[in-house]
Design a protein around this motif. Structure first.
Motif, PDB file in Angstrom:
ATOM      1  N   LYS A  66     -10.802  16.022  18.916  1.00  0.00           N
ATOM      2  CA  LYS A  66      -9.733  16.286  19.880  1.00  0.00           C
ATOM      3  C   LYS A  66      -9.109  17.649  19.628  1.00  0.00           C
ATOM      4  O   LYS A  66      -8.683  18.331  20.571  1.00  0.00           O
ATOM      5  CB  LYS A  66      -8.672  15.186  19.789  1.00  0.00           C
ATOM      6  N   TYR A  67      -9.042  18.043  18.373  1.00  0.00           N
ATOM      7  CA  TYR A  67      -8.416  19.304  17.986  1.00  0.00           C
ATOM      8  C   TYR A  67      -9.437  20.377  17.613  1.00  0.00           C
ATOM      9  O   TYR A  67      -9.176  21.570  17.797  1.00  0.00           O
ATOM     10  CB  TYR A  67      -7.470  19.064  16.803  1.00  0.00           C
ATOM     11  N   LEU A 114       0.932  14.340  16.742  1.00  0.00           N
ATOM     12  CA  LEU A 114      -0.453  13.916  16.561  1.00  0.00           C
ATOM     13  C   LEU A 114      -0.425  12.476  16.083  1.00  0.00           C
ATOM     14  O   LEU A 114       0.634  11.953  15.725  1.00  0.00           O
ATOM     15  CB  LEU A 114      -1.203  14.821  15.567  1.00  0.00           C
ATOM     16  N   LYS A 133      -3.213  23.908  15.531  1.00  0.00           N
ATOM     17  CA  LYS A 133      -3.465  23.553  16.926  1.00  0.00           C
ATOM     18  C   LYS A 133      -2.264  22.872  17.569  1.00  0.00           C
ATOM     19  O   LYS A 133      -1.878  23.187  18.697  1.00  0.00           O
ATOM     20  CB  LYS A 133      -4.688  22.624  16.999  1.00  0.00           C
ATOM     21  N   VAL A 134      -1.658  21.926  16.846  1.00  0.00           N
ATOM     22  CA  VAL A 134      -0.594  21.132  17.462  1.00  0.00           C
ATOM     23  C   VAL A 134       0.770  21.809  17.397  1.00  0.00           C
ATOM     24  O   VAL A 134       1.670  21.450  18.162  1.00  0.00           O
ATOM     25  CB  VAL A 134      -0.505  19.721  16.838  1.00  0.00           C
ATOM     26  N   ASP A 162      -6.234   9.784  15.693  1.00  0.00           N
ATOM     27  CA  ASP A 162      -6.900  10.711  16.616  1.00  0.00           C
ATOM     28  C   ASP A 162      -8.237  11.163  16.061  1.00  0.00           C
ATOM     29  O   ASP A 162      -8.384  11.388  14.849  1.00  0.00           O
ATOM     30  CB  ASP A 162      -6.030  11.958  16.840  1.00  0.00           C
ATOM     31  N   ILE A 215      -5.863  21.723  12.360  1.00  0.00           N
ATOM     32  CA  ILE A 215      -5.174  20.799  13.265  1.00  0.00           C
ATOM     33  C   ILE A 215      -3.678  21.090  13.284  1.00  0.00           C
ATOM     34  O   ILE A 215      -3.044  21.077  14.359  1.00  0.00           O
ATOM     35  CB  ILE A 215      -5.456  19.341  12.846  1.00  0.00           C
TER      36      ILE A 215
END
Length: 318
Positions: free
Chosen positions: A112-113, A104, A192-193, A108, A189
């Motif tokens: 986006k997330y 990430l 998510k990543v 950002d 986040i």
């Protein structure tokens, strides 16, 4: 995280300069004993765990009072506490770690997330979540909507529902205000990543590699060895705390740890074993608002409400 009660008081780790060892160490220990015992006497405090570090040496690891008044168990250096918003420091390092792995970028956009954030603060960035400048409404400070959320089954759907339809407090980067929502979103986040739960990521990539054996994400139902009981104060007396699931704080305040493990954490940070020296410097650097005002989060945290009101009034008069 704004809780309605405290567990047992977890004293901060004290980092003090290096002097001649034995005599100064004993003086320090005696002084800390006096402070801790006076605090217990004046109360109401059930117990305290304290670590004092001088240079590379730990010169005091000690517990005072009780970790549970009902069970009459003593507080020790291995007593496990809900560390509440100290969790934010660990979450920040995890985000920097992922940024250094190019999973990430701090610049950002949050949407986006977490796309739902677009309707609230489309300009909020990952870094603005970390430095409390996103302007996203704080889910723990929404009046009646925030009542009793610590005691209910509160997850990410409930979190998003609580801030949906709320107006931003300010444009991202314009002002500073301590914000639990930002760190809740950072946990989302991370999930998510990485494809891992926040709890698993912190355990597998930070706590286990560092040997922080007593540190974990812990809710109210988990069996946690040596966990301190929760207490609250009513009319000057300690009582058992109101029930709390401990799911609500999530990545803004859901970690449990000990003073012994937090020494490991602090040393690992300083030694570059979690993130690089540049990453650590970024974590500790003052935040610069859009008008050039520098905000030092570490020195302002405990006067956050006063500082925000003062700054807001100053801006209004300009």
């Amino acid at each position: 995280m704004k809780t309605k009660y405290f567990s047992i008081l977890l004293a901060s780790i004290l980092l003090i300069p290096t002097f001649a060892a034995s005599h100064e160490d004993q003086k320090t220990e005696n002084a800390i004993d006096d402070i801790a015992n006076a605090a217990l006497h004046q109360g109401p405090i059930a117990g305290i765990s304290i670590a004092v570090v001088r240079g590379n040496r730990t010169i005091l690891l000690k517990g005072y009072g009780k970790s549970s008044l009902e069970l009459e168990t003593s507080a020790t250096p291995d007593t496990v506490y809900h560390i509440d918003s100290i969790t934010k420091n660990l979450t920040s390092a995890a985000v920097i770690q992922l940024a250094e792995q190019h999973k990430l970028a701090l610049g950002d956009l949050v949407e986006k997330y977490v796309p739902e954030i677009h309707a609230i603060s489309p300009s909020a960035t990952v870094q603005s979540l970390m430095n409390h400048t996103s302007g996203i409404p704080d889910f723990t400070d929404l009046g009646p909507k925030s009542e009793n959320i610590e005691a209910i089954s509160f997850g990410q759907k409930q979190f998003l529902a609580s801030i949906r339809g709320e107006k931003p407090m300010f444009l991202a980067g314009q002002l500073w205000r301590y914000n639990n929502s930002g760190f809740y979103l950072l946990g989302m986040i991370i999930e998510k990543v990485t494809g891992e739960t926040y709890a698993d990521y912190m355990l597998n990539h930070i706590f286990k590699p560092l040997g922080m054996e007593s540190t974990r994400y812990c809710d109210g139902r988990s069996i946690v060895k040596n966990r301190a009981a929760g207490h609250m104060v009513s009319k000057g007396q300690l009582l058992n705390a109101d029930p709390m699931t401990w799911n609500t704080p999530f990545s803004s305040g859901g970690i449990c740890s000990t003073v012994s493990d937090l020494i490991i954490w602090q040393r690992a940070l300083n030694q570059g074993r979690i993130i690089s020296a540049n990453g650590l410097a970024l974590m500790r650097a003052p935040t610069v608002l859009s008008d050039g005002t520098a905000i030092d989060y570490s020195s302002r945290r405990f006067t956050m409400a006063r500082d925000f009101r003062t700054y807001r009034e100053r801006r209004r008069l300009q």
